[in-house]
Scaffold this motif. Structure first.
Motif, PDB file in Angstrom:
ATOM      1  N   PHE A  86       0.892  -1.217   0.020  1.00  0.00           N
ATOM      2  CA  PHE A  86       0.040   0.123  -0.020  1.00  0.00           C
ATOM      3  C   PHE A  86       0.836   1.298  -0.033  1.00  0.00           C
ATOM      4  CE2 PHE A  86      -3.043  -3.410   1.304  1.00  0.00           C
ATOM      5  CZ  PHE A  86      -3.942  -2.860   0.483  1.00  0.00           C
ATOM      6  N   VAL A  87       0.821   2.154  -1.022  1.00  0.00           N
ATOM      7  CA  VAL A  87       1.693   3.214  -1.244  1.00  0.00           C
ATOM      8  C   VAL A  87       0.923   4.554  -1.127  1.00  0.00           C
ATOM      9  CG1 VAL A  87       3.004   1.463  -2.599  1.00  0.00           C
ATOM     10  CG2 VAL A  87       1.340   3.043  -3.784  1.00  0.00           C
ATOM     11  N   ASP A  88       1.766   5.426  -0.942  1.00  0.00           N
ATOM     12  CA  ASP A  88       1.554   6.977  -1.141  1.00  0.00           C
ATOM     13  C   ASP A  88       2.593   7.651  -1.732  1.00  0.00           C
ATOM     14  OD1 ASP A  88       1.600   9.697  -0.525  1.00  0.00           O
ATOM     15  OD2 ASP A  88       0.377   9.531   1.304  1.00  0.00           O
ATOM     16  N   PHE A  89       2.444   7.996  -3.288  1.00  0.00           N
ATOM     17  CA  PHE A  89       3.671   8.729  -3.849  1.00  0.00           C
ATOM     18  C   PHE A  89       4.562   9.594  -3.209  1.00  0.00           C
ATOM     19  CE2 PHE A  89       1.167   5.856  -7.124  1.00  0.00           C
ATOM     20  CZ  PHE A  89       2.444   4.822  -7.330  1.00  0.00           C
ATOM     21  N   GLU A  90       3.671  10.438  -2.357  1.00  0.00           N
ATOM     22  CA  GLU A  90       4.536  11.635  -1.709  1.00  0.00           C
ATOM     23  C   GLU A  90       5.028  11.055  -0.315  1.00  0.00           C
ATOM     24  OE1 GLU A  90       3.505  16.330  -1.114  1.00  0.00           O
ATOM     25  OE2 GLU A  90       1.831  14.862  -1.499  1.00  0.00           O
ATOM     26  N   CYS A  91       4.849   9.814   0.093  1.00  0.00           N
ATOM     27  CA  CYS A  91       5.512   9.364   1.113  1.00  0.00           C
ATOM     28  C   CYS A  91       6.901   9.238   0.966  1.00  0.00           C
ATOM     29  CB  CYS A  91       4.747   8.098   1.785  1.00  0.00           C
ATOM     30  SG  CYS A  91       5.721   7.391   2.984  1.00  0.00           S
ATOM     31  N   PRO A  92       7.706   9.981   1.840  1.00  0.00           N
ATOM     32  CA  PRO A  92       9.210   9.877   1.816  1.00  0.00           C
ATOM     33  C   PRO A  92       9.746   8.386   2.033  1.00  0.00           C
ATOM     34  CG  PRO A  92       8.740  11.840   3.039  1.00  0.00           C
ATOM     35  CD  PRO A  92       7.427  11.259   2.739  1.00  0.00           C
ATOM     36  N   ALA A  93       9.061   7.780   3.069  1.00  0.00           N
ATOM     37  CA  ALA A  93       9.562   6.322   3.253  1.00  0.00           C
ATOM     38  C   ALA A  93       9.136   5.225   2.097  1.00  0.00           C
ATOM     39  CB  ALA A  93       8.663   5.577   4.300  1.00  0.00           C
ATOM     40  N   GLY A 204      -7.914   0.220   4.900  1.00  0.00           N
ATOM     41  CA  GLY A 204      -8.664   0.794   6.081  1.00  0.00           C
ATOM     42  C   GLY A 204      -9.212  -0.530   6.885  1.00  0.00           C
ATOM     43  N   ALA A 205      -9.881  -1.451   5.911  1.00  0.00           N
ATOM     44  CA  ALA A 205     -10.436  -2.969   6.456  1.00  0.00           C
ATOM     45  C   ALA A 205      -9.503  -3.800   6.942  1.00  0.00           C
ATOM     46  CB  ALA A 205     -11.291  -3.572   5.307  1.00  0.00           C
ATOM     47  N   LEU A 206      -8.142  -3.667   6.558  1.00  0.00           N
ATOM     48  CA  LEU A 206      -6.999  -4.538   7.083  1.00  0.00           C
ATOM     49  C   LEU A 206      -6.257  -3.867   8.329  1.00  0.00           C
ATOM     50  CD1 LEU A 206      -5.420  -5.510   3.591  1.00  0.00           C
ATOM     51  CD2 LEU A 206      -6.717  -7.209   5.070  1.00  0.00           C
ATOM     52  N   PRO A 212       4.941   3.052   3.849  1.00  0.00           N
ATOM     53  CA  PRO A 212       4.454   1.657   2.925  1.00  0.00           C
ATOM     54  C   PRO A 212       4.038   0.650   3.846  1.00  0.00           C
ATOM     55  CG  PRO A 212       6.915   1.613   2.957  1.00  0.00           C
ATOM     56  CD  PRO A 212       6.308   2.993   3.641  1.00  0.00           C
ATOM     57  N   THR A 213       3.147  -0.068   3.595  1.00  0.00           N
ATOM     58  CA  THR A 213       2.667  -1.229   4.180  1.00  0.00           C
ATOM     59  C   THR A 213       2.486  -2.417   3.598  1.00  0.00           C
ATOM     60  OG1 THR A 213       1.610  -0.111   6.221  1.00  0.00           O
ATOM     61  CG2 THR A 213       1.002  -2.337   5.857  1.00  0.00           C
ATOM     62  N   PHE A 214       3.284  -3.683   3.776  1.00  0.00           N
ATOM     63  CA  PHE A 214       3.291  -4.782   2.967  1.00  0.00           C
ATOM     64  C   PHE A 214       2.368  -5.932   3.543  1.00  0.00           C
ATOM     65  CE2 PHE A 214       7.171  -2.347   2.140  1.00  0.00           C
ATOM     66  CZ  PHE A 214       7.503  -2.407   0.760  1.00  0.00           C
ATOM     67  N   VAL A 215       1.876  -6.548   2.706  1.00  0.00           N
ATOM     68  CA  VAL A 215       1.094  -7.661   2.877  1.00  0.00           C
ATOM     69  C   VAL A 215       1.455  -8.806   1.910  1.00  0.00           C
ATOM     70  CG1 VAL A 215      -1.408  -8.645   2.858  1.00  0.00           C
ATOM     71  CG2 VAL A 215      -0.914  -6.296   3.026  1.00  0.00           C
ATOM     72  N   ILE A 216       1.885  -9.840   2.704  1.00  0.00           N
ATOM     73  CA  ILE A 216       2.616 -11.199   1.983  1.00  0.00           C
ATOM     74  C   ILE A 216       1.581 -12.140   2.295  1.00  0.00           C
ATOM     75  CG2 ILE A 216       4.449 -12.828   2.021  1.00  0.00           C
ATOM     76  CD1 ILE A 216       6.254 -10.675   2.960  1.00  0.00           C
ATOM     77  N   ASP A 217       0.988 -12.674   1.314  1.00  0.00           N
ATOM     78  CA  ASP A 217       0.207 -13.651   1.143  1.00  0.00           C
ATOM     79  C   ASP A 217      -0.993 -13.667   2.122  1.00  0.00           C
ATOM     80  OD1 ASP A 217       1.249 -15.102  -0.958  1.00  0.00           O
ATOM     81  OD2 ASP A 217       2.344 -16.635   0.288  1.00  0.00           O
ATOM     82  N   GLY A 218      -1.605 -12.314   2.147  1.00  0.00           N
ATOM     83  CA  GLY A 218      -2.834 -12.115   3.122  1.00  0.00           C
ATOM     84  C   GLY A 218      -2.445 -11.667   4.283  1.00  0.00           C
ATOM     85  N   GLU A 219      -0.831 -11.625   4.757  1.00  0.00           N
ATOM     86  CA  GLU A 219      -0.476 -11.349   6.158  1.00  0.00           C
ATOM     87  C   GLU A 219       0.078  -9.972   6.150  1.00  0.00           C
ATOM     88  OE1 GLU A 219       2.596 -12.734   9.570  1.00  0.00           O
ATOM     89  OE2 GLU A 219       2.293 -13.932   7.822  1.00  0.00           O
ATOM     90  N   VAL A 220      -0.507  -8.883   6.898  1.00  0.00           N
ATOM     91  CA  VAL A 220       0.200  -7.730   7.018  1.00  0.00           C
ATOM     92  C   VAL A 220       1.183  -7.719   7.828  1.00  0.00           C
ATOM     93  CG1 VAL A 220      -0.089  -5.309   7.902  1.00  0.00           C
ATOM     94  CG2 VAL A 220      -2.055  -6.551   6.922  1.00  0.00           C
TER      95      VAL A 220
END
Length: 239
Positions: A86-93, A204-206, A212-220
């Motif tokens: 999950f990305v935000d293109f203005e997010c420095p991270a 939000g539901a997750l 950035p937040t990564f989800v690998i095979d359904g796991e946050v």
């Protein structure tokens, strides 16, 4: 020998001390009022003609991690692992993670599906416009090129006044050789904003609130280092 100034004549004294005539005072008052009304009208017209600030729309989450409209950096026929960012293109991270993700795509993309979804944060005033620009490019099969360009130039446009960079992003579309009329139509289409908003609703539901937040095979997953993302992917691959 200094000259003795001549005494003022009665007419000169009246000219320097007499107050303005009522007619002249009225003219001055009218002129000031007209100027104020004109300035106020200009402010009102400018405010009314100013586009409403971009904002996400309320959307129901799809309950899916990857949808038919999700953009992908790799798309193997039978992925062994799916990684969604999950990305935000203005997010420095997110910008700091960009080369890390690109490297992993290059090395694992034949086995791992790398996808990304939008989560423009309120703190970043041009994040929604950047997401719309990405979708404008995606409609012409240039999502990855715009994805890279937005991150590569983030230092130039990030942190600027809210909603001020749409022209910059349009320039990127021109740089990529896109059909600009088609690009403009996608960016302006309310359905495009709905698509971005749906991504944010699924985040939000997750319980995802940051990027950035990564989800690998359904796991946050929570990562403490760049290397840990590769370790998690390798583990999911059974390596």
């Amino acid at each position: 020998m200094p000259r003795t100034p001549r005494p003022m004549t009665p007419a000169q004294k009246r000219a320097t001390t007499a107050p303005a005539s009522p007619r002249r005072a009225a003219i001055i008052a009218i002129a000031i009022t007209v100027a104020l009304v004109t300035a106020l009208a200009a402010i009102i017209v400018t405010t009314l003609n100013r586009p409403a600030p971009l904002a996400l729309r309320a959307q129901a989450p799809t309950g899916e991690l990857v949808t038919a409209e999700t953009n992908r950096l790799s798309d193997p026929a039978e992925p062994a692992v799916t990684v969604v960012e999950f990305v935000d293109f203005e997010c420095p991270a997110c910008g700091d993670w960009h080369p890390v993700v690109s490297d992993l795509v290059a090395r694992y993309g034949d086995r791992v599906e790398f996808a990304y979804r939008h989560l423009p944060l309120p703190v970043h005033g041009n994040a929604i416009a950047a997401a719309l620009a990405l979708e404008g490019a995606a409609a012409q099969d240039e999502a990855t090129a715009m994805y890279d360009l937005l991150y590569d130039t983030q230092a130039e446009w990030g942190g600027q006044a809210a909603d001020s960079q749409a022209g910059t992003f349009r320039g990127y579309a021109e740089q990529l050789g896109l059909d600009i009329d088609a690009y403009d139509a996608v960016v302006a289409d309310p359905a495009t904003l709905d698509r971005v908003s749906t991504d944010a609703a699924d985040a939000g539901a997750l319980g995802i609130r940051s990027t950035p937040t990564f989800v690998i095979d359904g796991e946050v997953v929570t990562l403490s280092s760049y290397d840990e993302l590769e370790s998690r992917i390798a583990a999911a691959l059974g390596e």
